[in-house]
Design an enzyme around this catalytic site. Structure first.
Site, PDB file in Angstrom:
ATOM      1  N   GLY A  72      26.164  -9.810   5.627  1.00 30.50           N
ATOM      2  CA  GLY A  72      24.903  -9.475   6.288  1.00 30.50           C
ATOM      3  C   GLY A  72      24.811  -8.065   6.820  1.00 30.50           C
ATOM      4  O   GLY A  72      24.200  -7.816   7.865  1.00 30.50           O
ATOM      5  N   ASN A 100      25.754   4.643   1.356  1.00 29.64           N
ATOM      6  CA  ASN A 100      24.969   3.463   1.011  1.00 29.64           C
ATOM      7  C   ASN A 100      24.048   3.118   2.178  1.00 29.64           C
ATOM      8  O   ASN A 100      24.510   2.974   3.312  1.00 29.64           O
ATOM      9  CB  ASN A 100      25.907   2.295   0.683  1.00 29.64           C
ATOM     10  N   ASN A 128      20.192   0.700  -1.059  1.00 25.29           N
ATOM     11  CA  ASN A 128      20.376  -0.707  -1.382  1.00 25.29           C
ATOM     12  C   ASN A 128      19.079  -1.487  -1.167  1.00 25.29           C
ATOM     13  O   ASN A 128      18.710  -1.803  -0.034  1.00 25.29           O
ATOM     14  CB  ASN A 128      21.501  -1.280  -0.514  1.00 25.29           C
ATOM     15  N   CYS A 131      20.275  -6.416  -1.394  1.00 25.99           N
ATOM     16  CA  CYS A 131      21.211  -7.290  -0.694  1.00 25.99           C
ATOM     17  C   CYS A 131      20.631  -8.692  -0.556  1.00 25.99           C
ATOM     18  O   CYS A 131      19.573  -8.872   0.053  1.00 25.99           O
ATOM     19  CB  CYS A 131      21.536  -6.728   0.689  1.00 25.99           C
ATOM     20  N   LYS A 166      19.959   1.023  -5.687  1.00 22.94           N
ATOM     21  CA  LYS A 166      20.864  -0.075  -6.036  1.00 22.94           C
ATOM     22  C   LYS A 166      20.051  -1.342  -6.267  1.00 22.94           C
ATOM     23  O   LYS A 166      19.381  -1.837  -5.364  1.00 22.94           O
ATOM     24  CB  LYS A 166      21.904  -0.291  -4.935  1.00 22.94           C
ATOM     25  N   GLY A 266      34.269  -3.328  -6.898  1.00 22.41           N
ATOM     26  CA  GLY A 266      34.005  -4.001  -5.636  1.00 22.41           C
ATOM     27  C   GLY A 266      35.043  -5.029  -5.250  1.00 22.41           C
ATOM     28  O   GLY A 266      36.037  -4.721  -4.606  1.00 22.41           O
TER      29      GLY A 266
END
Length: 305
Positions: A72, A100, A128, A131, A166, A266
């Protein structure tokens, strides 16, 4: 001697290997294990305008071929990152870093990017919009071409640094989202973020993660990521940073053949903290094995036949 260098929006990287945001922190822990200057660069922990505690626990779960996470976007906020983390990063990493950025409104994205635009060590902004683990932000902006373009335009208006959007794999047509970002001025795109997923505890009959759902990463998603990078390469002319389940030098080559200029690693960092170093050290061997002299020559090579 093989040449592993690539160029990402005018900045030359010694190699295309980049630890992905969320798996490398600010580099401190990894710098205690090896010289992280061997990396092409790294994408540091996802940063928001204000500090975030993140989701309740449990927020990590194992699954065959990968893992689920619903952290989160836990982070100390952009002002802390600028005041505390970037100066520490300069001491251990002597190349441009990738920042990021996440947000919950277009204004959030613009504010955070504008603040980071002033930082000399930040070479690129990785925005990003994908997410899956936060409510009211993140993936909502990457779920349609129109929303993705709106964020892209807002960020490009406040920064002179290269902007990489992203992208989420949790969409019907990721190529259309990428094209919308390109048309709105994006300098590149990063893909894929995690796939929305769930595990259920058989004893409690409830989801394993407190958030209910989480993002699936690891080797299980690699073929999906390769397919999406391949599709996006056909749709845009801007550089692509490919990611999703990359865990070997062979995976890096495959992702670049699909169309990636650089490759993020990652979940592999969480399994083996030396993963990126090992991949970089193995790249020359794999290049020689497949007759590759310059890595930059193979970008999009799978499209030539």
């Amino acid at each position: 001697m093989v040449d592993t260098s690539v160029t990402l929006s005018g900045i030359t990287l010694d190699n295309p290997v980049i630890p992905a945001s969320g798996t490398f922190g600010y580099g401190q822990e990894f710098a205690e294990l090896y010289d992280i200057n061997c990396l092409g660069t790294f994408s540091f922990k996802g940063t928001t305008k204000d500090p975030r505690f993140g989701n309740p626990t449990p927020r990590i779960a194992e699954t065959p071929g990968g893992m689920l996470n619903a952290v989160g976007l836990q982070n100390p906020g952009v002002e802390h990152v600028i005041a505390q983390e970037l100066p520490r990063m300069r001491e251990i990493f002597h190349k441009p870093v990738m920042a990021n950025v996440s947000g919950f409104s277009i204004e959030d994205y613009a504010h955070t990017c504008a603040r980071l635009d002033r930082e000399e060590q930040v070479g690129w902004l990785e925005v990003n919009i994908s997410c899956p683990n936060v409510h009211g932000g993140g993936m909502a902006f990457g779920s349609s071409p129109e929303a993705a373009a709106e964020v892209t335009r807002a960020v490009k208006a406040v920064t002179g640094k290269p902007v990489y959007m992203k992208l989420s794999p949790n969409v019907t047509d990721i190529a259309a989202v990428a094209k919308a970002c390109e048309d709105a001025g994006a300098d590149g795109v990063s893909l894929i973020n995690t796939l929305l997923a769930m595990r259920i505890n058989l004893k409690t009959r409830k989801p394993l993660l407190a958030n209910g759902t989480g993002g699936l990463s690891g080797p299980a998603v690699f073929p999906v990521a390769v397919r999406m990078v391949y599709q996006v390469y056909e749709a845009v002319k801007i550089p692509i940073i490919g990611m999703g389940g990359v865990s070997s030098a062979e995976d890096v080559i495959e992702m670049m053949l699909a169309g990636a200029t650089a490759v993020e690693v990652g979940a592999a960092n969480l399994v083996n903290p030396f993963a990126c170093r090992d991949i970089i050290e193995d790249l020359p061997r794999v290049m020689e094995q497949y007759g590759i002299n310059r890595l930059s020559d193979i970008i999009g090579g799978a499209h030539n036949g």
